[in-house]
Write an enzyme that holds these catalytic residues in place. Structure first.
Site: not given
Length: 996
Positions: A107, A110, A240, A243, A651, A887, A891
């Site tokens: 669109c 983008c 505290c 809060c 891996d 990595d 994976d």
């Protein structure tokens, strides 16, 4: 179009005429502007004629000034679209063009996002976009890019597009064309005006874009149009656990965020949702009685530097209140604390002095309590204010009207009210210092960011503010400097210290084409480098954000504390009232004094702080320690899950190996006597000894393979590029011309973990493992005849990549990788506590060889990415708790499904997005520390919670006077204040033990 002193911006965030008026008021203060017009969507302005826009530094200053003005008001601005009839072709014959295909834009939002990102690259002059391609033009002469390799520029553009979730592939490069030639691109009805750029450009240009021809496509990745953003807010006034509950209630009531995380230890709130609702969230928090401000990396670093030598105001308040309180106590010891007719005037003066001191040193408690009262809420400050006010109010009223009490019961508590404030301030100050130590690692990271950078201009070098540095600018590094932004070395060699970034103490040598990262320290040398990532996009900024997000998250253990904290303060007030009533009804004389003393002690001694800090301070400290070790933690729940893991799945490539494979041999399958050429005895011919004819043949195959994977950073693709460069170097040294090293690919497809395929010059190429070639109807009959010989390579740990052209198997690339030095010893250590598996897409022989080298017995090989996830599920179905360490892109599915995921820091972005832990320098030796830290954190959180609960359970009854029938002694409010302060301090100090 020659620049005519005018600038045009599209505006975002202006919702009313009031917004327009605010912007107009700010723009009137910019003296360089001659006149301007503003609407809710457009800003058009003209600069004064005496403003020299040809000078780069002036352009940087003006654009920065306007951008900062918009940002300070909460708006955004970017260079606007103008009509095509405004295009005028500049007389410029030095433009270079990069032509890309572009996909994934669904669109116009983008398109705008991509345009904004590319516009930030300082070297770009023109961007042309239509349905099928993007043409980016830049002027190397005017932009002073003569020292920069064009491949660096190309990869920077590709990286920018890819990071937004889109795909770009280069089509062609042409040089020294005039803009008139490019304007012949068909279907170009609109023009994007680039106007002035914050770069070394003297003549701005415009770009043609056809907005009407964009159509929605099915995306392979989620569109950025639907992606949420996160914002970290610093919260002033959060003291505290009550809060925390108040802020969470406010955010839940708003119901505009997808997620939020409140952290008392760091006094921050992380909010996740659509950025357009963030101003509403900040406004609501401010209305609730807190001061919420967005965390800014550059501003925080500046704040750290500016406050480095300043005295903390809280410390001054502590000294004043404690000094006065001690003086009053000494006066009482000498002259007594009872009111008489002879000392009434003195006590009245002391009362007025005490009132002033309460305002000066305890005013912050009253302001906070009042804000909470206005919203019908309570917090720790409410308890302090009630206790102090009761002690002071009773004493002051008694001083004014002594006749209301018998002479024997006229005891005053002025010293108690001052000492309570002093002791609580002291506790808060020590707690603050301890918190700072817990956040020391994060502050060290913030301190790594320099405030200025050395910008290289055509006229010389200039020291500029870091906020004005943009991607594409050329910067200078010298000995002793801190690297200001991420980039790539262009000239020179430097030695870097990256220890605070990565936890790795070894020095790093950076030379041309080496990456450098913001925050690294230059030990020796001088170099120029091209900025690639700046501001919030640097690796350092990402590390800081990840640490902050993890510190803001909550584990399950925190839920119990949250439930208690939500009713804690009202319960304490009720207990104090009941205590007073019991003493008034059943207590001995003087009943009122005893009732007052015990109720004040109950209010003061109760500590929601210790309860609220118990879990967050442990999380904050542990995440900071992990960051110091070079490990990023994604979420607090990760620390809990890590304690349940009993199985580790690794891996191979890039995890157990260094991830930098290299081609050791290329088997030519086109020779007549193939078996004679198959070297199965390990006596391989060195590359330098090979014939030029064989090298030329190998170069042609490698060129075709590399052309298919243009822009890829996959380790095997990099191995092919390296092998191509090596062979070209040898041919050049022999005085032979290099073959063509660049070809245009079409219809490229990539199957992670299997291979690639594409078309070059009408020829079909398929490259990958044997099963991938079979799936693509490649003739594998030749492979079947030599399978036995090829197994020898696999048994030696080699990976075989098969290369085919037009469905004919042509060559085999023999690739090897090196095991990490620490892998074998590490796995042996881990095997004492975990079940270890090797899970890889490599062939079974290669996997068995690696497993044997590492002493592993559990091996699963030849698995596709989806199958990796299925194997994880199988282990989980047997009741095992699995951590996946990997990595690569292949994976990611397994990382996502495992109970715990650990990714290598130098791995793919997708893998890291799926990970709970990221090892910044691929250092597997950090794994034992990860699991040890997780155990320590869980133990520490339980200790803190136990202490916080036991403290309140035991000491509140003591403060109420439960021991009086046995000892005839009541707890003084001053000692209650001291106990309250010590409770929070003890929790924080206990958490700080995690830093050791």
């Amino acid at each position: 179009m020659i620049f005519d002193q005018s600038l045009h911006f599209n505006l975002l965030g202006l919702s009313s005429q009031k917004c327009v008026n605010r912007l107009q008021s700010e723009l009137n203060n910019i003296s360089e502007i001659e006149h301007f017009t503003v609407t809710k969507h457009k800003l058009n302005l003209t600069l004064k004629s005496d403003v020299n826009t040809e000078k780069h530094s002036v352009k940087v200053q003006i654009i920065s000034m306007i951008k900062n003005t918009l940002t300070s008001l909460g708006y955004r601005g970017y260079l606007s679209f103008v009509s095509s009839n405004e295009v005028q072709s500049p007389q410029n014959n030095h433009l270079n063009y990069l032509n890309f295909t572009l996909s994934g834009l669904s669109c116009m939002k983008c398109v705008t996002k991509l345009n904004e990102a590319l516009t930030k690259l300082a070297f770009i002059d023109v961007i042309f976009i239509d349905k099928s391609q993007t043409i980016i033009a830049f002027n190397k002469i005017e932009n002073d890019l003569s020292q920069i390799d064009e491949s660096t520029i190309y990869h920077l553009i590709i990286k920018t597009v890819t990071e937004l979730g889109y795909h770009a592939e280069i089509i062609e490069q042409t040089y020294s064309k005039s803009l008139n030639q490019v304007n012949e691109v068909k279907n170009t009805d609109y023009v994007l005006a680039k106007n002035i750029r914050m770069s070394k450009i003297s003549t701005p240009h415009q770009a043609v874009i056809n907005m009407n021809e964009y159509e929605t496509k099915e995306l392979t990745q989620p569109s950025l149009c639907s992606q949420n953003e996160s914002l970290l807010l610093s919260i002033e006034g959060m003291t505290c656990a009550s809060c925390v509950g108040s802020i969470e209630k406010t955010l839940r009531t708003l119901n505009v965020l997808d997620e939020f995380q409140v952290n008392l230890a760091s006094e921050t709130v992380l909010i996740v949702g659509q950025s357009k609702v963030f101003p509403e969230v900040i406004q609501k928090l401010n209305e609730t009685g807190y001061k919420a401000t967005p965390f800014n990396l550059h501003a925080s670093a500046s704040h750290l530097i500016s406050n480095e030598n300043k005295t903390d105001p809280l410390w001054l308040k502590t000294l004043i209140s404690l000094g006065t309180g001690i003086a009053l106590m000494l006066y009482g010891l000498i002259y007594g604390m009872s009111l008489t007719e002879s000392n009434r005037i003195i006590w009245l003066i002391i009362g007025l002095i005490t009132l002033g001191l309460l305002y000066l040193t305890g005013g912050h408690f009253y302001c906070s309590a009042w804000k909470k009262l206005k919203h019908k809420e309570t917090n720790m400050d409410t308890l302090v204010v009630l206790g102090v006010s009761a002690a002071f109010g009773y004493s002051f009223i008694l001083t004014l009207f002594p006749e209301i009490m018998p002479e024997s019961e006229r005891h005053l508590y002025f010293e108690s009210s001052v000492m309570i404030i002093g002791l609580i301030n002291l506790g808060k100050y020590i707690e603050k210092r301890a918190k700072k130590r817990a956040n020391a690692a994060l502050e060290q990271l913030l301190d790594l960011t320099p405030q200025q950078a050395i910008l290289i201009l055509p006229t010389g070098e200039s020291l500029v503010d870091l906020t004005t540095v943009l991607p594409g600018m050329l910067l200078r590094l010298r000995t002793g400097d801190k690297v200001p932004v991420d980039g790539i070395i262009q000239t020179g060699v430097i030695t870097l210290n990256e220890s605070l970034l990565t936890g790795e103490s070894k020095e790093v040598i950076a030379k041309p084409n080496s990456p450098v990262y913001a925050g690294s320290h230059v030990i020796t040398g001088s170099a120029t480098f091209l900025a690639t990532e700046v501001g919030e996009k640097t690796a350092l900024a990402h590390i800081i954000k990840t640490v902050q997000k993890a510190q803001s998250s909550k584990p399950k253990l925190a839920k119990l504390a949250d439930k208690v904290a939500s009713i804690f303060v009202p319960s304490i007030i009720a207990i104090a009232i009941m205590t007073a009533l019991i003493w008034l009804i059943f207590g001995p004389t003087p009943k009122l004094s005893y009732a007052l003393l015990t109720s004040i002690s109950v209010l003061i001694i109760a500590c929601p702080c210790a309860l609220g800090l118990a879990v967050p301070i442990s999380i904050t400290t542990s995440v900071a320690r992990a960051a110091k070790l070079g490990v990023l933690v994604a979420d607090a729940s990760v620390l809990e899950r890590a304690n349940k893991i009993d199985t580790l799945v690794f891996d191979k490539t890039g995890t157990l190996t260094i991830g930098k494979p290299y081609i050791v041999e290329i088997l030519d399958l086109t020779v007549s006597n193939l078996n004679a050429h198959l070297d199965t005895n390990g006596d391989r011919i060195f590359l330098e000894q090979q014939s030029s004819e064989k090298l030329i043949t190998e170069v042609s195959w490698l060129t075709e393979a590399v052309s298919l994977e243009t822009g890829s950073s996959h380790p095997l693709a990099l191995a092919m590029k390296s092998a191509l460069e090596e062979r070209n170097h040898i041919l050049t040294s022999r005085g032979l011309p290099q073959p063509i090293n660049s070809m245009t690919s079409e219809a490229f497809e990539n199957a992670p973990g299997q291979g690639i395929r594409g078309v070059i010059a009408d020829k079909r190429y398929v490259i990958g493992n044997a099963s991938w070639l079979r799936d693509n109807q490649v003739d594998m009959s030749l492979y079947d005849t030599i399978t036995h010989q090829l197994k020898t390579y696999e048994q030696q740990g080699s990976t075989l990549i098969y290369f085919s052209k037009d469905n004919v198997l042509t060559a085999i690339f023999i690739i090897q990788d090196t095991l990490q030095d620490s892998a074998k010893n590490l796995l042996h250590t881990l095997s004492q506590s975990f079940e270890i598996w090797l899970l890889t897409g490599d062939n079974q022989h290669n996997a068995d060889f690696i497993a044997k080298s590492l002493g592993l017995s559990n091996v699963i090989a030849e698995v596709k990415p989806v199958e990796k996830a299925k194997h994880i599920e199988y282990l989980q179905s047997k009741g095992q708790k699995v951590a996946m360490i990997g990595d690569g892109i292949n994976d990611a599915p397994a990382l996502a499904i495992a109970e715990l995921s650990i990714a290598m820091g130098e791995g793919s972005d997708i893998a890291k997005q799926s990970a709970d832990y990221i090892l910044l320098k691929n250092d597997l030796t950090k794994l034992p520390e990860i699991f040890n830290l997780a155990k320590q954190v869980e133990k520490n959180m339980k200790q803190n919670l136990f202490f916080a609960f036991i403290y309140n359970i035991l000491l509140i009854p003591v403060a109420a006077g439960i021991l009086y029938p046995f000892t005839e002694v009541l707890l003084s409010p001053m000692f209650s204040a001291l106990a309250m302060a010590l409770s929070s301090i003890t929790v924080v100090i206990n958490a700080n033990r995690l830093l050791k």
